[in-house]
Design a protein around this motif. Structure first.
Motif, PDB file in Angstrom:
ATOM      1  N   GLY A 291       0.814  -1.215   0.000  1.00 55.19           N
ATOM      2  CA  GLY A 291       0.000   0.000   0.000  1.00 55.19           C
ATOM      3  C   GLY A 291       0.843   1.259   0.000  1.00 55.19           C
ATOM      4  O   GLY A 291       0.514   2.249  -0.667  1.00 55.19           O
ATOM      5  N   PHE A 292       1.954   1.221   0.737  1.00 54.17           N
ATOM      6  CA  PHE A 292       2.855   2.369   0.785  1.00 54.17           C
ATOM      7  C   PHE A 292       3.445   2.657  -0.589  1.00 54.17           C
ATOM      8  O   PHE A 292       3.493   3.813  -1.028  1.00 54.17           O
ATOM      9  CB  PHE A 292       3.961   2.099   1.804  1.00 54.17           C
ATOM     10  N   THR A 293       3.887   1.618  -1.292  1.00 56.27           N
ATOM     11  CA  THR A 293       4.462   1.839  -2.615  1.00 56.27           C
ATOM     12  C   THR A 293       3.400   2.224  -3.631  1.00 56.27           C
ATOM     13  O   THR A 293       3.675   3.025  -4.533  1.00 56.27           O
ATOM     14  CB  THR A 293       5.222   0.597  -3.112  1.00 56.27           C
ATOM     15  N   LEU A 294       2.201   1.689  -3.492  1.00 61.96           N
ATOM     16  CA  LEU A 294       1.123   2.016  -4.426  1.00 61.96           C
ATOM     17  C   LEU A 294       0.730   3.487  -4.313  1.00 61.96           C
ATOM     18  O   LEU A 294       0.690   4.209  -5.308  1.00 61.96           O
ATOM     19  CB  LEU A 294      -0.082   1.116  -4.155  1.00 61.96           C
ATOM     20  N   VAL A 295       0.472   3.941  -3.108  1.00 61.08           N
ATOM     21  CA  VAL A 295       0.085   5.340  -2.914  1.00 61.08           C
ATOM     22  C   VAL A 295       1.300   6.251  -3.058  1.00 61.08           C
ATOM     23  O   VAL A 295       1.193   7.364  -3.569  1.00 61.08           O
ATOM     24  CB  VAL A 295      -0.604   5.527  -1.540  1.00 61.08           C
ATOM     25  N   GLY A 296       2.462   5.773  -2.648  1.00 58.99           N
ATOM     26  CA  GLY A 296       3.680   6.558  -2.782  1.00 58.99           C
ATOM     27  C   GLY A 296       4.044   6.830  -4.225  1.00 58.99           C
ATOM     28  O   GLY A 296       4.581   7.901  -4.549  1.00 58.99           O
TER      29      GLY A 296
ATOM     30  N   VAL B 240      -5.171  13.710   0.911  1.00 60.58           N
ATOM     31  CA  VAL B 240      -5.445  12.369   1.417  1.00 60.58           C
ATOM     32  C   VAL B 240      -4.316  11.408   1.048  1.00 60.58           C
ATOM     33  O   VAL B 240      -3.956  10.533   1.833  1.00 60.58           O
ATOM     34  CB  VAL B 240      -6.819  11.856   0.929  1.00 60.58           C
ATOM     35  N   ASP B 241      -3.720  11.574  -0.125  1.00 58.95           N
ATOM     36  CA  ASP B 241      -2.626  10.691  -0.513  1.00 58.95           C
ATOM     37  C   ASP B 241      -1.394  10.921   0.354  1.00 58.95           C
ATOM     38  O   ASP B 241      -0.719   9.964   0.741  1.00 58.95           O
ATOM     39  CB  ASP B 241      -2.274  10.910  -1.982  1.00 58.95           C
ATOM     40  N   LEU B 242      -1.106  12.160   0.640  1.00 57.82           N
ATOM     41  CA  LEU B 242       0.027  12.457   1.508  1.00 57.82           C
ATOM     42  C   LEU B 242      -0.180  11.882   2.907  1.00 57.82           C
ATOM     43  O   LEU B 242       0.742  11.319   3.507  1.00 57.82           O
ATOM     44  CB  LEU B 242       0.263  13.961   1.581  1.00 57.82           C
ATOM     45  N   VAL B 243      -1.398  12.007   3.423  1.00 59.48           N
ATOM     46  CA  VAL B 243      -1.705  11.479   4.763  1.00 59.48           C
ATOM     47  C   VAL B 243      -1.612   9.956   4.767  1.00 59.48           C
ATOM     48  O   VAL B 243      -1.062   9.359   5.698  1.00 59.48           O
ATOM     49  CB  VAL B 243      -3.090  11.964   5.227  1.00 59.48           C
TER      50      VAL B 243
ATOM     51  N   MET C  89       1.054   4.938   6.428  1.00 56.48           N
ATOM     52  CA  MET C  89       1.633   3.635   6.088  1.00 56.48           C
ATOM     53  C   MET C  89       3.147   3.617   6.299  1.00 56.48           C
ATOM     54  O   MET C  89       3.711   2.600   6.705  1.00 56.48           O
ATOM     55  CB  MET C  89       1.268   3.261   4.664  1.00 56.48           C
ATOM     56  N   GLY C  90       3.809   4.724   6.047  1.00 56.81           N
ATOM     57  CA  GLY C  90       5.247   4.787   6.297  1.00 56.81           C
ATOM     58  C   GLY C  90       5.572   4.681   7.770  1.00 56.81           C
ATOM     59  O   GLY C  90       6.531   4.005   8.170  1.00 56.81           O
ATOM     60  N   THR C  91       4.765   5.335   8.592  1.00 59.19           N
ATOM     61  CA  THR C  91       4.952   5.244  10.038  1.00 59.19           C
ATOM     62  C   THR C  91       4.689   3.826  10.538  1.00 59.19           C
ATOM     63  O   THR C  91       5.424   3.304  11.388  1.00 59.19           O
ATOM     64  CB  THR C  91       4.030   6.240  10.758  1.00 59.19           C
ATOM     65  N   ALA C  92       3.662   3.181   9.992  1.00 55.09           N
ATOM     66  CA  ALA C  92       3.362   1.798  10.378  1.00 55.09           C
ATOM     67  C   ALA C  92       4.507   0.868   9.991  1.00 55.09           C
ATOM     68  O   ALA C  92       4.871  -0.032  10.758  1.00 55.09           O
ATOM     69  CB  ALA C  92       2.057   1.342   9.734  1.00 55.09           C
ATOM     70  N   LEU C  93       5.081   1.075   8.807  1.00 57.06           N
ATOM     71  CA  LEU C  93       6.226   0.258   8.399  1.00 57.06           C
ATOM     72  C   LEU C  93       7.427   0.458   9.313  1.00 57.06           C
ATOM     73  O   LEU C  93       8.105  -0.498   9.688  1.00 57.06           O
ATOM     74  CB  LEU C  93       6.627   0.603   6.966  1.00 57.06           C
ATOM     75  N   LEU C  94       7.679   1.698   9.664  1.00 54.93           N
ATOM     76  CA  LEU C  94       8.797   1.996  10.558  1.00 54.93           C
ATOM     77  C   LEU C  94       8.588   1.362  11.931  1.00 54.93           C
ATOM     78  O   LEU C  94       9.505   0.766  12.501  1.00 54.93           O
ATOM     79  CB  LEU C  94       8.975   3.502  10.686  1.00 54.93           C
TER      80      LEU C  94
END
Length: 116
Positions: free
Chosen positions: A34-39, A50-53, A58-63
């Motif tokens: 999902g992070f790469t798709l929206v990223g 909304v895309d930035l949020v 998702m980036g925070t969740a991955l970290l």
């Protein structure tokens, strides 16, 4: 120097730890997808709020998932934490963080796109 001996983990504890630790790969895969798709949308110039949020959530969740994986692995490897604490952190990583990221993404989408 005096060294305090720590008790060894039992075989069932080691097996359960590795099963739980490897289960972190499943939510990690879906969150990273999902992070790469929206990223990729954000990097190509589609910069809706909304895309930035969603990328930030998702980036925070991955970290967080990565930090839990590293923390539990090092504590298990050097036997510096109890098995119960490690199991609790693995459950948090496998279920709690993906659930929080999902709820955050749904809330952000509903708030920003649907104007609820």
């Amino acid at each position: 120097m005096l060294r305090v001996e720590t008790p060894q983990y039992a075989v069932w504890q080691r097996s359960l730890f590795w099963l739980g630790w490897l289960s972190l790969l499943i939510p990690g895969y879906f969150i990273s997808y999902g992070f790469t798709l929206v990223g990729s949308l954000v990097l190509s110039g589609y910069t809706e709020t909304v895309d930035l949020v969603l990328v930030l959530i998702m980036g925070t969740a991955l970290l967080e998932l990565l930090l839990i994986a590293i923390y539990t692995l090092t504590r298990f490897w050097f036997q510096e934490a109890s098995f119960g604490r490690l199991a609790l952190l693995l459950v948090l990583g496998a279920a709690g963080i993906p659930l929080a990221a999902l709820l955050g993404c749904v809330y952000a989408y509903a708030k920003l796109v649907l104007s609820m």
